[in-house]
Design a protein around this motif. Structure first.
Motif, short mmCIF file in Angstrom:
data_model
loop_
_atom_site.label_atom_id
_atom_site.label_comp_id
_atom_site.label_asym_id
_atom_site.label_seq_id
_atom_site.Cartn_x
_atom_site.Cartn_y
_atom_site.Cartn_z
N SER A 107 1.94 23.60 22.63
CA SER A 107 1.71 23.86 24.05
C SER A 107 2.82 23.31 24.93
O SER A 107 2.97 23.72 26.08
CB SER A 107 0.36 23.29 24.50
OG SER A 107 0.42 21.88 24.58
N ARG A 108 3.63 22.41 24.39
CA ARG A 108 4.71 21.82 25.17
C ARG A 108 6.06 22.49 24.91
O ARG A 108 7.07 22.10 25.49
CB ARG A 108 4.78 20.32 24.90
CG ARG A 108 3.46 19.68 25.38
CD ARG A 108 3.43 18.20 25.38
NE ARG A 108 4.50 17.59 26.13
CZ ARG A 108 4.94 16.36 25.89
NH1 ARG A 108 4.39 15.65 24.95
NH2 ARG A 108 5.93 15.86 26.61
N LEU A 109 6.06 23.50 24.05
CA LEU A 109 7.27 24.30 23.85
C LEU A 109 7.36 25.37 24.93
O LEU A 109 6.36 25.71 25.55
CB LEU A 109 7.23 24.98 22.48
CG LEU A 109 7.24 24.11 21.24
CD1 LEU A 109 7.12 24.97 19.99
CD2 LEU A 109 8.47 23.24 21.17
N THR A 110 8.54 25.91 25.11
CA THR A 110 8.68 27.04 26.02
C THR A 110 7.98 28.24 25.39
O THR A 110 7.80 28.29 24.17
CB THR A 110 10.16 27.40 26.27
OG1 THR A 110 10.72 27.90 25.04
CG2 THR A 110 10.95 26.21 26.78
N PRO A 111 7.59 29.22 26.18
CA PRO A 111 6.93 30.40 25.60
C PRO A 111 7.78 31.10 24.53
O PRO A 111 7.26 31.53 23.51
CB PRO A 111 6.72 31.32 26.81
CG PRO A 111 6.61 30.37 27.96
CD PRO A 111 7.59 29.26 27.64
N ARG A 112 9.08 31.18 24.73
CA ARG A 112 9.94 31.84 23.74
C ARG A 112 9.99 31.03 22.45
O ARG A 112 9.92 31.58 21.36
CB ARG A 112 11.34 32.05 24.28
CG ARG A 112 12.23 32.75 23.23
CD ARG A 112 13.41 33.36 23.84
NE ARG A 112 13.01 34.64 24.40
CZ ARG A 112 13.73 35.73 24.31
NH1 ARG A 112 14.89 35.70 23.74
NH2 ARG A 112 13.31 36.85 24.84
N GLN A 113 10.11 29.69 22.59
CA GLN A 113 10.13 28.85 21.40
C GLN A 113 8.81 28.97 20.64
O GLN A 113 8.79 29.06 19.41
CB GLN A 113 10.39 27.39 21.77
CG GLN A 113 11.81 27.13 22.22
CD GLN A 113 12.02 25.72 22.76
OE1 GLN A 113 11.07 25.01 23.05
NE2 GLN A 113 13.27 25.33 22.90
N ARG A 114 7.70 28.97 21.36
CA ARG A 114 6.40 29.11 20.71
C ARG A 114 6.30 30.45 20.00
O ARG A 114 5.82 30.54 18.88
CB ARG A 114 5.27 28.97 21.73
CG ARG A 114 3.91 28.93 21.06
CD ARG A 114 2.75 28.81 22.02
NE ARG A 114 2.96 27.81 23.05
CZ ARG A 114 2.78 28.02 24.34
NH1 ARG A 114 2.37 29.18 24.78
NH2 ARG A 114 2.99 27.07 25.21
N ALA A 115 6.77 31.51 20.65
CA ALA A 115 6.73 32.84 20.02
C ALA A 115 7.55 32.86 18.74
O ALA A 115 7.13 33.42 17.73
CB ALA A 115 7.23 33.90 21.01
N VAL A 116 8.72 32.23 18.77
CA VAL A 116 9.57 32.20 17.58
C VAL A 116 8.87 31.43 16.45
O VAL A 116 8.87 31.87 15.30
CB VAL A 116 10.94 31.57 17.91
CG1 VAL A 116 11.71 31.24 16.65
CG2 VAL A 116 11.76 32.51 18.77
N VAL A 117 8.26 30.31 16.77
CA VAL A 117 7.56 29.52 15.75
C VAL A 117 6.40 30.33 15.16
O VAL A 117 6.22 30.37 13.94
CB VAL A 117 7.06 28.17 16.32
CG1 VAL A 117 6.11 27.48 15.37
CG2 VAL A 117 8.25 27.26 16.63
N VAL A 118 5.65 31.01 16.00
CA VAL A 118 4.52 31.80 15.52
C VAL A 118 5.03 32.94 14.64
O VAL A 118 4.50 33.18 13.54
CB VAL A 118 3.67 32.35 16.69
CG1 VAL A 118 2.66 33.37 16.20
CG2 VAL A 118 2.97 31.21 17.40
#
Length: 169
Positions: A107-118
């Motif tokens: 939740s503390r990542l940027t939306p793009r970083q979170r999308a990449v991780v997912v």
């Protein structure tokens, strides 16, 4: 007949799509909104999507594009205090702790970083496919993955155990 096809497709995949939406948004309500908006778009074009031969990939792509569109418009992040119901396991308490730690860090990542991780680790997509879904270069996916993993390690050093187990490598 067409609607029955869509219903069957949806019934078989709704749990996974819901989980992906939650991982992208970090919030149950936002995930429901994201999934609903995405499925509305898919339903409108279901006949064409079904004929494409790759409806799963198409639906997943709509989901990610809709997510990117929403965060581009709002640029706001919402953390949540709740997590999805845990799957039964040998050590449920440990699994719950891991999920909470991971969810808070995500939740503390940027939306793009979170999308990449997912995309890279939950969906297990190769760099090229993740780049295609996100509409960016492979280099961007690689750099965002590196930044996201570095940030996750800073936010939650206890996630290093996941790296050793192959979850976040």
């Amino acid at each position: 007949m067409e609607d029955d096809d869509f219903g069957e497709f949806l019934q078989a995949r709704i749990a996974r799509l819901s989980r992906i939406a939650f991982l992208l948004t970090g919030d149950h309500h936002a995930a429901e909104d994201l999934l609903q908006a995405s499925l509305e778009k898919v339903a409108q074009h279901w006949k064409r999507i079904r004929r494409s031969g790759a409806p799963d990939a198409y639906v997943r792509r709509v989901l990610y594009h809709e997510h990117v569109s929403i965060w581009r418009k709002t640029r706001l992040e919402t953390a949540t205090d709740s997590i999805p119901e845990p799957a039964p396991s040998a050590d449920e308490a440990e699994d719950v702790v891991r999920r909470v730690v991971l969810q808070r860090a995500l939740s503390r990542l940027t939306p793009r970083q979170r999308a990449v991780v997912v995309l890279r680790f939950f969906e297990d997509l190769p760099v090229s496919d993740a780049a295609q879904v996100l509409g960016c270069s492979e280099g961007t996916v690689k750099s965002q993955t590196s930044l996201a993993l570095t940030r996750l390690r800073q936010l939650a050093p206890e996630l290093d155990d996941f790296s050793r187990e192959g979850v976040l490598t």
